[in-house]
Motif scaffolding. Structure first.
Motif, PDB file in Angstrom:
ATOM      1  N   SER A  90       0.906  -1.167   0.137  1.00  0.00           N
ATOM      2  CA  SER A  90      -0.104  -0.078   0.074  1.00  0.00           C
ATOM      3  C   SER A  90       0.714   1.469  -0.020  1.00  0.00           C
ATOM      4  CB  SER A  90      -0.812   0.000   1.035  1.00  0.00           C
ATOM      5  OG  SER A  90      -1.699  -1.293   1.351  1.00  0.00           O
ATOM      6  N   SER A  91       1.905   1.225   0.743  1.00  0.00           N
ATOM      7  CA  SER A  91       3.057   2.473   0.786  1.00  0.00           C
ATOM      8  C   SER A  91       3.406   2.856  -0.630  1.00  0.00           C
ATOM      9  CB  SER A  91       4.042   2.219   1.587  1.00  0.00           C
ATOM     10  OG  SER A  91       4.696   0.954   1.230  1.00  0.00           O
ATOM     11  N   GLY A 112      -1.149   8.019  -2.457  1.00  0.00           N
ATOM     12  CA  GLY A 112      -1.315   9.172  -3.120  1.00  0.00           C
ATOM     13  C   GLY A 112      -1.398   8.957  -4.695  1.00  0.00           C
ATOM     14  N   ARG A 113      -1.368   7.766  -5.150  1.00  0.00           N
ATOM     15  CA  ARG A 113      -1.478   7.733  -6.552  1.00  0.00           C
ATOM     16  C   ARG A 113      -2.188   6.544  -7.156  1.00  0.00           C
ATOM     17  NH1 ARG A 113       4.879   6.141  -8.320  1.00  0.00           N
ATOM     18  NH2 ARG A 113       5.102   4.768  -6.768  1.00  0.00           N
ATOM     19  N   TYR A 152      -4.593   7.230 -10.063  1.00  0.00           N
ATOM     20  CA  TYR A 152      -3.908   7.397 -11.176  1.00  0.00           C
ATOM     21  C   TYR A 152      -3.571   6.205 -11.811  1.00  0.00           C
ATOM     22  CZ  TYR A 152       0.524   9.275 -13.615  1.00  0.00           C
ATOM     23  OH  TYR A 152       1.392   9.479 -14.391  1.00  0.00           O
ATOM     24  N   ILE A 153      -3.193   4.978 -10.982  1.00  0.00           N
ATOM     25  CA  ILE A 153      -2.576   3.763 -11.542  1.00  0.00           C
ATOM     26  C   ILE A 153      -3.947   3.190 -12.147  1.00  0.00           C
ATOM     27  CG2 ILE A 153      -1.809   1.511 -10.740  1.00  0.00           C
ATOM     28  CD1 ILE A 153       0.238   3.600 -10.383  1.00  0.00           C
ATOM     29  N   LEU A 154      -5.124   3.184 -11.541  1.00  0.00           N
ATOM     30  CA  LEU A 154      -6.280   2.394 -11.874  1.00  0.00           C
ATOM     31  C   LEU A 154      -6.702   3.051 -13.287  1.00  0.00           C
ATOM     32  CD1 LEU A 154      -8.421   2.156  -8.529  1.00  0.00           C
ATOM     33  CD2 LEU A 154      -6.790   0.468  -9.572  1.00  0.00           C
ATOM     34  N   ASN A 155      -6.685   4.317 -13.379  1.00  0.00           N
ATOM     35  CA  ASN A 155      -6.981   5.075 -14.447  1.00  0.00           C
ATOM     36  C   ASN A 155      -6.025   4.603 -15.730  1.00  0.00           C
ATOM     37  OD1 ASN A 155      -9.135   6.243 -13.523  1.00  0.00           O
ATOM     38  ND2 ASN A 155      -7.752   8.337 -13.280  1.00  0.00           N
ATOM     39  N   GLY A 156      -4.668   4.580 -15.248  1.00  0.00           N
ATOM     40  CA  GLY A 156      -3.759   4.018 -16.401  1.00  0.00           C
ATOM     41  C   GLY A 156      -3.841   2.735 -16.763  1.00  0.00           C
ATOM     42  N   ILE A 157      -4.448   1.703 -15.951  1.00  0.00           N
ATOM     43  CA  ILE A 157      -4.659   0.451 -16.096  1.00  0.00           C
ATOM     44  C   ILE A 157      -6.130   0.258 -16.955  1.00  0.00           C
ATOM     45  CG2 ILE A 157      -5.517  -2.042 -15.458  1.00  0.00           C
ATOM     46  CD1 ILE A 157      -3.732  -1.414 -13.080  1.00  0.00           C
ATOM     47  N   CYS A 158      -6.956   1.201 -16.916  1.00  0.00           N
ATOM     48  CA  CYS A 158      -8.123   1.381 -17.705  1.00  0.00           C
ATOM     49  C   CYS A 158      -7.805   1.730 -19.114  1.00  0.00           C
ATOM     50  CB  CYS A 158      -9.184   2.428 -17.053  1.00  0.00           C
ATOM     51  SG  CYS A 158      -9.921   1.729 -15.772  1.00  0.00           S
ATOM     52  N   GLN A 159      -6.930   2.641 -19.034  1.00  0.00           N
ATOM     53  CA  GLN A 159      -6.663   3.154 -20.395  1.00  0.00           C
ATOM     54  C   GLN A 159      -5.886   2.018 -21.310  1.00  0.00           C
ATOM     55  OE1 GLN A 159      -4.620   6.737 -20.026  1.00  0.00           O
ATOM     56  NE2 GLN A 159      -6.370   7.870 -19.524  1.00  0.00           N
ATOM     57  N   GLU A 160      -4.933   1.493 -20.616  1.00  0.00           N
ATOM     58  CA  GLU A 160      -3.941   0.503 -21.325  1.00  0.00           C
ATOM     59  C   GLU A 160      -4.742  -0.999 -21.500  1.00  0.00           C
ATOM     60  OE1 GLU A 160      -0.837   0.778 -22.382  1.00  0.00           O
ATOM     61  OE2 GLU A 160      -0.831   2.969 -21.683  1.00  0.00           O
ATOM     62  N   ALA A 161      -5.473  -1.344 -20.669  1.00  0.00           N
ATOM     63  CA  ALA A 161      -5.911  -2.886 -20.817  1.00  0.00           C
ATOM     64  C   ALA A 161      -7.452  -2.762 -20.969  1.00  0.00           C
ATOM     65  CB  ALA A 161      -5.447  -3.520 -19.551  1.00  0.00           C
TER      66      ALA A 161
END
Ligand code: ASP
Length: 438
Positions: A344-345, A349-350, A353-362
């Motif tokens: 989790s650490s 704070g991001r 952002y990571i979840l959006n990135g996965i949505c866009q890529e995959a």
């Protein structure tokens, strides 16, 4: 005659009485020819470790503050040891030199390393052994990484010139000769380096516990000591939070196949834990070797119809993490689902952002993140040969009323990793321990 390399930790070297015990241990076996030491540790609860005092001194000197009072406390501790041991040795010159170096900003690592340096000098004199300064036989590269092969060559040649010697742990030299330390607890690494260079039959690491315990004593009452453990099992347990030995201390002896024996300076009669390369000579009656675990993980759960036939899906998901420099811990997957378990650490704070990135890529059908996950590793080299281990683990957990969120068994059948809610962590560890150990 064969050689044993011994390393004594800070609590084993904290005062003159401990020095006497250490000397007794060394003299009890004449194969104990090379000795690596830490700086004096805490003598009692609330006491200070010499290394911490040296760090503090350096910081004060750097800030332009006066270090006289603090430095004289350090001086007193060493003088007390030398006097109580009746040693005809004066550390005044050395201590003056170190104090001046602090004011001249000779480096934080230099300051920290002096704890081991002085302790090794005193012990060498007490034992009548030679003193080898680690600065002359342990080396780092310019980028700060440890230069293993060069060190091994120089250290081996150096040891050949000394039948018996004491070597300070924790530090070595940079290519330009300045002092650099390993990370905290790094004297364990020096011990391992010396054991490899001496081609020792055994590396004894003397500390304040009688070996590795099968589970965390803060969770399980009076857990049993692990008699033998392989390097790989140890790595699994250390990764999950079991600490006694510095993680990097395994590598030098592992290369040479030298076993490590964790021993207790206050209880030399205890056999401690043997850490070995190969388990065949050290068979075990126990199916599991140990249980360890950690809290603080997040599961990113991803679902997509036909995921199994979409070539490159996993790469796209992991690519998002890679681009952001995030490593993942586990990756359990189903036909149309996968979960990525991350500290989790690392996501703080991001996450969005990571979840959006996965949505866009995959382009998954759904994605969510669940934090507050604890992982438990049940580790045992004997699992591969015994049937029903997983069944026993899950029966124990179910009976403790704990819900399992994730299961991952390493392909080498060395461990079973279970993901559960953090609030169930202690309960689950106790249940598994009870199931396997009685
Ligand atoms: N004295 C150093 C420390 O406190 C290194 C060691 O004890 O291994 O971290």
């Amino acid at each position: 005659m064969n050689t044993i390399v011994t390393k004594f930790g800070g609590t084993s070297m904290a005062d003159a009485e401990k020095f006497r015990k250490v000397a007794e241990i060394i003299k009890a076996d004449e194969r104990r020819k090379y000795v690596v030491v830490s700086a004096p540790g805490k003598r009692f609860k609330g006491d200070f470790k010499i290394t911490d005092m040296f760090y503090l001194c350096y910081e004060k000197a750097e800030a332009g503050e006066n270090i006289d009072a603090l430095f004289s406390e350090i001086t007193c501790r060493y003088n007390e040891i030398a006097e109580e041991l009746d040693l005809p040795i004066s550390l005044t010159y050395e201590l003056e030199r170190i104090k001046n170096a602090m004011y001249n900003m000779t480096g934080r690592d230099y300051a920290a390393s002096r704890g081991e340096y002085l302790n090794a000098m005193i012990l060498a004199r007490y034992l009548g052994y030679d003193f080898i300064d680690a600065r002359e036989a342990v080396f780092f590269n310019n980028d700060g990484t440890f230069n293993a092969e060069y060190t091994n060559d120089v250290m081996s040649a150096r040891l050949k010139k000394h039948e018996r010697a004491v070597i300070p742990g924790f530090y070595g030299a940079m290519p330009n000769g300045t002092i650099r330390t390993f990370s905290r607890g790094g004297s364990d690494i020096t011990g391992s380096i010396v054991a490899r260079a001496a081609n020792a039959e055994l590396y004894e690491n003397w500390t304040d516990v009688s070996g590795f315990l099968m589970a965390d004593p803060r969770i399980v009452d009076d857990p049993k000591v692990i008699e033998t453990i392989t390097y790989r099992e140890l790595r699994e347990l250390s990764y999950m939070g079991a600490t006694v030995l510095h993680e990097d201390a395994i590598f030098p002896v592992q290369i040479a196949g030298i076993p490590i024996n964790i021993r207790n300076t206050d209880r030399p009669q205890d056999r401690g834990t043997m850490i070995v390369a190969d388990s065949t000579e050290y068979d075990t009656k126990n199916v599991i070797t140990g249980i360890a675990g950690k809290k603080g993980f997040t599961a990113i759960n991803i679902a997509k119809d036909m995921m199994n036939s979409e070539v490159g899906f996993g790469r796209k998901v992991l690519g998002v993490l890679e681009k952001r420099g995030i490593s993942f811990e586990h990756l359990p997957s189903g036909i149309d689902t996968m979960s990525v378990i991350v500290k989790s650490s690392e996501l703080a704070g991001r996450l969005e952002y990571i979840l959006n990135g996965i949505c866009q890529e995959a382009a998954p059908d759904s994605i969510n993140a669940e934090d507050g996950i604890a992982l438990i590793a049940v580790v045992g080299r004997a699992m591969v040969k015994s049937k029903g281990t997983a069944a026993k683990v899950f029966k124990a957990i179910a009976e403790a009323d704990v819900n399992v969120k994730m299961i991952d068994q390493g392909s080498d059948e060395l461990n079973i990793i279970i993901g559960i809610e953090e609030s169930d962590f202690e309960k689950a560890v106790r249940a598994i321990y009870k199931e396997f150990v009685n």
